[in-house]
Design a protein around this motif. Structure first.
Motif, mmCIF file in Angstrom:
data_model
loop_
_atom_site.group_PDB
_atom_site.id
_atom_site.type_symbol
_atom_site.label_atom_id
_atom_site.label_comp_id
_atom_site.label_asym_id
_atom_site.label_seq_id
_atom_site.Cartn_x
_atom_site.Cartn_y
_atom_site.Cartn_z
ATOM 1 N N MET A 1 -5.983 -39.111 -10.427
ATOM 2 C CA MET A 1 -5.200 -38.303 -9.499
ATOM 3 C C MET A 1 -6.017 -37.085 -9.015
ATOM 4 N N GLU A 2 -5.956 -36.829 -7.717
ATOM 5 C CA GLU A 2 -6.690 -35.679 -7.177
ATOM 6 C C GLU A 2 -5.879 -34.402 -7.349
ATOM 7 N N LEU A 3 -6.585 -33.314 -7.673
ATOM 8 C CA LEU A 3 -5.922 -32.003 -7.789
ATOM 9 C C LEU A 3 -6.408 -31.109 -6.655
ATOM 10 N N TRP A 4 -5.481 -30.416 -6.005
ATOM 11 C CA TRP A 4 -5.844 -29.515 -4.905
ATOM 12 C C TRP A 4 -5.171 -28.164 -5.105
ATOM 13 N N PHE A 5 -5.922 -27.082 -4.848
ATOM 14 C CA PHE A 5 -5.302 -25.760 -4.740
ATOM 15 C C PHE A 5 -5.009 -25.534 -3.255
ATOM 16 N N THR A 6 -3.796 -25.099 -2.945
ATOM 17 C CA THR A 6 -3.449 -24.825 -1.544
ATOM 18 C C THR A 6 -2.915 -23.418 -1.394
ATOM 19 N N GLU A 7 -3.533 -22.663 -0.477
ATOM 20 C CA GLU A 7 -2.981 -21.343 -0.125
ATOM 21 C C GLU A 7 -2.197 -21.503 1.176
ATOM 22 N N ASN A 8 -0.943 -21.062 1.155
ATOM 23 C CA ASN A 8 -0.155 -21.076 2.395
ATOM 24 C C ASN A 8 -0.542 -19.833 3.186
ATOM 25 N N GLN A 9 -1.443 -19.983 4.136
ATOM 26 C CA GLN A 9 -1.944 -18.804 4.859
ATOM 27 C C GLN A 9 -0.873 -18.217 5.775
ATOM 28 N N ASN A 10 -0.082 -19.076 6.365
ATOM 29 C CA ASN A 10 1.130 -18.644 7.082
ATOM 30 C C ASN A 10 2.006 -19.879 7.248
ATOM 31 N N LYS B 1 0.098 -12.103 10.772
ATOM 32 C CA LYS B 1 0.423 -11.382 9.534
ATOM 33 C C LYS B 1 -0.685 -10.375 9.179
ATOM 34 N N GLU B 2 -1.940 -10.851 9.157
ATOM 35 C CA GLU B 2 -3.047 -9.956 8.795
ATOM 36 C C GLU B 2 -3.325 -8.939 9.906
ATOM 37 N N ARG B 3 -3.092 -9.380 11.163
ATOM 38 C CA ARG B 3 -3.345 -8.464 12.291
ATOM 39 C C ARG B 3 -2.438 -7.227 12.208
ATOM 40 N N LYS B 4 -1.184 -7.472 11.814
ATOM 41 C CA LYS B 4 -0.233 -6.366 11.672
ATOM 42 C C LYS B 4 -0.738 -5.352 10.641
ATOM 43 N N GLU B 5 -1.269 -5.862 9.534
ATOM 44 C CA GLU B 5 -1.761 -4.975 8.465
ATOM 45 C C GLU B 5 -3.017 -4.231 8.911
ATOM 46 N N ASN C 1 2.418 -21.937 9.439
ATOM 47 C CA ASN C 1 1.859 -23.086 10.162
ATOM 48 C C ASN C 1 0.494 -23.540 9.643
ATOM 49 N N VAL C 2 -0.086 -22.775 8.729
ATOM 50 C CA VAL C 2 -1.467 -23.070 8.321
ATOM 51 C C VAL C 2 -1.594 -23.056 6.805
ATOM 52 N N ARG C 3 -2.247 -24.101 6.291
ATOM 53 C CA ARG C 3 -2.575 -24.144 4.860
ATOM 54 C C ARG C 3 -4.060 -24.395 4.688
ATOM 55 N N PHE C 4 -4.587 -23.858 3.575
ATOM 56 C CA PHE C 4 -6.021 -24.031 3.292
ATOM 57 C C PHE C 4 -6.134 -24.606 1.877
ATOM 58 N N SER C 5 -6.810 -25.739 1.738
ATOM 59 C CA SER C 5 -6.859 -26.404 0.424
ATOM 60 C C SER C 5 -8.289 -26.615 -0.065
ATOM 61 N N ILE C 6 -8.455 -26.489 -1.363
ATOM 62 C CA ILE C 6 -9.754 -26.757 -1.991
ATOM 63 C C ILE C 6 -9.521 -27.751 -3.130
ATOM 64 N N LYS C 7 -10.387 -28.749 -3.211
ATOM 65 C CA LYS C 7 -10.241 -29.767 -4.262
ATOM 66 C C LYS C 7 -10.676 -29.190 -5.617
ATOM 67 N N ILE C 8 -9.857 -29.430 -6.600
ATOM 68 C CA ILE C 8 -10.016 -28.802 -7.925
ATOM 69 C C ILE C 8 -10.520 -29.809 -8.961
ATOM 70 N N LYS C 9 -11.492 -29.361 -9.767
ATOM 71 C CA LYS C 9 -11.909 -30.173 -10.929
ATOM 72 C C LYS C 9 -11.004 -29.901 -12.108
ATOM 73 N N GLU C 10 -10.722 -28.573 -12.306
ATOM 74 C CA GLU C 10 -9.969 -28.177 -13.499
ATOM 75 C C GLU C 10 -9.251 -26.852 -13.274
ATOM 76 N N HIS C 11 -8.019 -26.761 -13.755
ATOM 77 C CA HIS C 11 -7.290 -25.487 -13.714
ATOM 78 C C HIS C 11 -7.593 -24.793 -15.057
#
Ligand code: SAM
Length: 282
Positions: free
Chosen positions: A1-10, A196-200, A12-22
Motif C-alpha cells: 500500500m502506498e502512503l502519501w502525506f497531503t497538505e490541503n493548501q486551500n 489565503k497567504e496573500r491576505k497575510e 481547491n489545491v492539495r500538495f502530496s509527497i509519497k512517504i516511506k515511513e511516518h
C-alpha cells in the motif's frame, strides 16, 4: 500500500509527497508535530499538517533568510531568531565568525527536541557556543528588550496558533525597539499568490510600513510551500537591502547552494502583481 502525506493548501489545491515511513507523531502543548521519511524530499517536518521543512529544499529558505541581511550589513554581531525550532536559520548564522551572539526564542521545546533527534541536517549547529536557546513566547520575549540586536529574524509558522501574535503591529513595534540603531528585521512574509497567504502578506506588510522607515520585500522559490513563490520582508532603521557593499559578501567565501549576490539583488525585483499589492497598502 502506498502512503502519501497531503497538505490541503486551500479548498481547491492539495500538495502530496509519497512517504516511506511516518517516523514521529505527537501533540505538544501548542501544536501537532509530525516527521516523515519521504521519497524524494528526505525527512519532512510538519506542524498541524503544514509543511515546515523538507531536507531537499530547506537550503533555499534558510540561505535567503540569513545571507540577505548579513550581506546588507556585514557588521552584524548580535542576532535574535524568533521561532526557527528546526535550527536551519541558526545553522546558516553560525557560519559567520563575526557573529558573537545568537538568541533563539522558540515557544515549543518539542520542535527543537524532535529536530535534534530526527533532522540533524537543520539542527546540527544548535549546540554552537554562541547560541542561547530560550523556550518562551517570542511575543513576550521582545517586549522586554531594548537596543540589543543588530538583526531580528522572525522564522515563524503561519499566523495561526502560537504564531498569530508574531504578525501583529505591537509585536513589530517591540522588534523595532529591541533593535539597535541600523538594525534589520527579516520576517516570514507568506506568499502573494493564493488568496489565503496573500491576505497575510498584505496585513503584515501594511503594519510594518507604519513602523520601519525602510520596508522592502524579496522573493525566492520554495518548491514545497503553497504556489512555490514565497516572500521575506526586509525592514530596517536605515540600511538598504541592495547597497554598494553587497559584493563584499563574496570575499567571505561562504559556500551556498542557492544564495549568491546576483540572486540577492534580483530577489528585490518584484513581479507587477506583487508591486500592485504593496502599492495598495501604502
Ligand atoms: N520554515 C518554517 C515555515 O515557514 O514553514 C518555519 C520554521 S519553524 C519550525 C517555526 C517555529 O515557530 C515553530 O517551531 C513554532 O513552534 C514557532 N513559533 C510559533 N509561534 C511562536 C511564538 N509566539 N514564539 C516563539 N516561537 C513560535
Amino acid at each position: 500500500m502506498e502512503l502519501w502525506f497531503t497538505e490541503n493548501q486551500n479548498e481547491n489545491v492539495r500538495f502530496s509527497i509519497k512517504i516511506k515511513e511516518h517516523i514521529y507523531s505527537e501533540k505538544s502543548e501548542f501544536q501537532k508535530i509530525d516527521v516523515y521519511e519521504t521519497y524524494g524530499f528526505g525527512k519532512l517536518l510538519t506542524i498541524d499538517g503544514i509543511i515546515m521543512v523538507t531536507e531537499k529544499d530547506e537550503f533555499i529558505y534558510h540561505e535567503m533568510i540569513t545571507h540577505v541581511p548579513l550581506a546588507a550589513k556585514p557588521s552584524i554581531k548580535s542576532v535574535l531568531v524568533i521561532g526557527g525550532g528546526d535550527g536551519g536559520t541558526v545553522r546558516e548564522l553560525t557560519r559567520y565568525k563575526t557573529i558573537e551572539k545568537i538568541d533563539m526564542v522558540e515557544i515549543d521545546k518539542m520542535v527543537v527536541d524532535v529536530s535534534k533527534k530526527y533532522i540533524k541536517q537543520t539542527s546540527k549547529n544548535l549546540n554552537d557556543e554562541r547560541v542561547n536557546l530560550y523556550y518562551e513566547d517570542g511575543i513576550e520575549f521582545v517586549k522586554n528588550r531594548q537596543d540589543e540586536y543588530d538583526l531580528i529574524i522572525v522564522d515563524s509558522t503561519d499566523p495561526i496558533g502560537p504564531g498569530e501574535g508574531l504578525f501583529t503591529e505591537d509585536f513589530y513595534k517591540n522588534c523595532y525597539k529591541a533593535l539597535k540603531e541600523d538594525g534589520i528585521m527579516i520576517n516570514q512574509n507568506e506568499s502573494p499568490y493564493y488568496e489565503k497567504e496573500r491576505k497575510e502578506f498584505k496585513r503584515a506588510n501594511k503594519k510594518i510600513q507604519k513602523i520601519f522607515p525602510i520596508v522592502e520585500v524579496y522573493q525566492f522559490h520554495m518548491p514545497t510551500y503553497p504556489s512555490g513563490h514565497w516572500l521575506f520582508g526586509f525592514s530596517s532603521k536605515g540600511i538598504k537591502p541592495v547597497n554598494k557593499g553587497i559584493n563584499d559578501w563574496n570575499k567571505l567565501d561562504i559556500k551556498t547552494k542557492y544564495y549568491n549576490t546576483d540572486i540577492h539583488n534580483a530577489s528585490f525585483m518584484l513581479p507587477n502583481y506583487v508591486k500592485e499589492i504593496i502599492k495598495d497598502e501604502k
